[in-house]
Design an enzyme around this catalytic site. Sequence first.
Site, PDB file in Angstrom:
ATOM      1  N   ARG A   1       6.037  -9.085  11.336  1.00  0.00           N
ATOM      2  CA  ARG A   1       5.566  -7.981  11.178  1.00  0.00           C
ATOM      3  C   ARG A   1       6.365  -6.868  11.505  1.00  0.00           C
ATOM      4  O   ARG A   1       6.735  -6.437  12.420  1.00  0.00           O
ATOM      5  CB  ARG A   1       4.045  -7.854  12.110  1.00  0.00           C
ATOM      6  CG  ARG A   1       3.491  -6.511  12.237  1.00  0.00           C
ATOM      7  CD  ARG A   1       2.589  -6.354  11.057  1.00  0.00           C
ATOM      8  NE  ARG A   1       1.633  -7.142  10.815  1.00  0.00           N
ATOM      9  CZ  ARG A   1       0.684  -7.302   9.552  1.00  0.00           C
ATOM     10  NH1 ARG A   1       1.162  -6.742   8.537  1.00  0.00           N
ATOM     11  NH2 ARG A   1      -0.198  -8.106   9.555  1.00  0.00           N
TER      12      ARG A   1
ATOM     13  N   GLU B   1       6.446   1.396   0.046  1.00  0.00           N
ATOM     14  CA  GLU B   1       7.018   0.079  -0.605  1.00  0.00           C
ATOM     15  C   GLU B   1       7.293   0.194  -1.877  1.00  0.00           C
ATOM     16  O   GLU B   1       6.484   0.910  -2.704  1.00  0.00           O
ATOM     17  CB  GLU B   1       6.018  -1.064  -0.484  1.00  0.00           C
ATOM     18  CG  GLU B   1       5.200  -1.063   0.832  1.00  0.00           C
ATOM     19  CD  GLU B   1       3.782  -1.803   0.783  1.00  0.00           C
ATOM     20  OE1 GLU B   1       3.640  -2.605   0.161  1.00  0.00           O
ATOM     21  OE2 GLU B   1       3.173  -1.532   1.971  1.00  0.00           O
TER      22      GLU B   1
ATOM     23  N   ASP C   1      -4.034   3.082   2.426  1.00  0.00           N
ATOM     24  CA  ASP C   1      -3.670   2.064   1.636  1.00  0.00           C
ATOM     25  C   ASP C   1      -3.708   2.300   0.155  1.00  0.00           C
ATOM     26  O   ASP C   1      -4.843   2.375  -0.459  1.00  0.00           O
ATOM     27  CB  ASP C   1      -4.502   0.889   2.175  1.00  0.00           C
ATOM     28  CG  ASP C   1      -4.018  -0.399   1.589  1.00  0.00           C
ATOM     29  OD1 ASP C   1      -3.039  -0.595   1.031  1.00  0.00           O
ATOM     30  OD2 ASP C   1      -4.554  -1.508   1.929  1.00  0.00           O
TER      31      ASP C   1
ATOM     32  N   HIS D   1       8.637  -4.461   1.080  1.00  0.00           N
ATOM     33  CA  HIS D   1       7.415  -3.849   1.891  1.00  0.00           C
ATOM     34  C   HIS D   1       7.717  -3.231   3.046  1.00  0.00           C
ATOM     35  O   HIS D   1       7.605  -3.486   4.411  1.00  0.00           O
ATOM     36  CB  HIS D   1       6.402  -4.942   2.170  1.00  0.00           C
ATOM     37  CG  HIS D   1       5.083  -4.763   2.734  1.00  0.00           C
ATOM     38  ND1 HIS D   1       5.279  -3.922   3.706  1.00  0.00           N
ATOM     39  CD2 HIS D   1       3.810  -5.234   2.371  1.00  0.00           C
ATOM     40  CE1 HIS D   1       3.784  -3.926   4.203  1.00  0.00           C
ATOM     41  NE2 HIS D   1       2.988  -4.404   3.350  1.00  0.00           N
TER      42      HIS D   1
ATOM     43  N   ARG E   1       8.153 -14.360   1.790  1.00  0.00           N
ATOM     44  CA  ARG E   1       8.338 -14.105   3.233  1.00  0.00           C
ATOM     45  C   ARG E   1       8.110 -15.081   4.057  1.00  0.00           C
ATOM     46  O   ARG E   1       8.282 -14.677   5.230  1.00  0.00           O
ATOM     47  CB  ARG E   1       7.512 -12.862   3.431  1.00  0.00           C
ATOM     48  CG  ARG E   1       5.759 -12.890   3.372  1.00  0.00           C
ATOM     49  CD  ARG E   1       5.135 -11.641   3.894  1.00  0.00           C
ATOM     50  NE  ARG E   1       3.628 -11.964   3.897  1.00  0.00           N
ATOM     51  CZ  ARG E   1       2.901 -11.120   4.590  1.00  0.00           C
ATOM     52  NH1 ARG E   1       3.432  -9.870   5.211  1.00  0.00           N
ATOM     53  NH2 ARG E   1       1.627 -11.356   4.558  1.00  0.00           N
TER      54      ARG E   1
END
Length: 289
Positions: free
Chosen positions: A63, A262, A203, A159, A89
């Site tokens: 994270r 991102e 978002d 990201h 990832r």
Amino acid sequence: MSILPSSVTEIAHELPAVGVSNRHARATIFLHGAHVASWRPVGEAEVLWTSVRSWFAAGKPIRGGVPICFPWFGAHPTDAAQPAHGIARLRPWTLGEAEDLADGRTRVVFRLASDPQTEAVWPHAFELKYTVVVGAELELTLEVKNSGQEAFTFEEALHTYFDVADVRRAKLTGLEGARYLDKVDGGAERTQAGPLLFTAETDRVFAGAEGPCTIEDPVLGRKIVVAKAGSKTTVVWNPWVAKAARMPDYGDEEWPGMVCVEAANAGTERVTLGAGQARELRQVIGVRR
Ligand code: BG6
């Protein structure tokens, strides 16, 4: 493991990583996900953000830093049991070439190729090559190659989590007038009016957003310039209070200290590659005072 120049060392950690230190900057990169977790230009505070609650474990995403999303972005399109943001990832990458460049920067290459485990989830043959150049700027280049016999379609993102003193006082410029899907509002289509200010959970998936963005942080007195190439989608994310509290690998009080900007190709801007074809996605990060 290749022969490493003196600027690159292996780090003992729960997960294998390399540390890069040269006259321009320091960086830490985990082989797990080829995950750049830290980049600190000389004389500058940390630029990337990592949660104190992050997992550092095989099969779990880190994270913070720069997760690589591939071959899908966000939830899997048809199978909710699959991991968010794809498999890249979550996998151990291999460390390839590493070299000191003549100007003092360091270039390190990581690779991931399809194998029976990835093909069980995503039935395509691919080769990923991730080139990280650590200098006064951080250059990240993800090459996706279709090494199979048939075309495939994928989504991808670098990201990146950026460290800010207080996102409520920061602003993001470069997306003025751009169209976006508002994931906080069920994917409603909107247009960005003026600089992006952070006043609630954010978002946003911006389409046709190929230009650079700048994170202006008046508290730290710095601007982070996020340029890119080969990317039509820009995603901007901060979870705010409630979503932060729902995430087990994210501290409840950490949300003011980060923002994700991102470089992606996602949704209607997903990419199709024919057999043998390759393409690059690049993000270049710099700091201005
Ligand atoms: C962003 C998405 O890119 O990533 C958000 O737009 C998501 O919807 C966020 O919550 C974090 O995703 P994850 O899978 O790392 O928790």
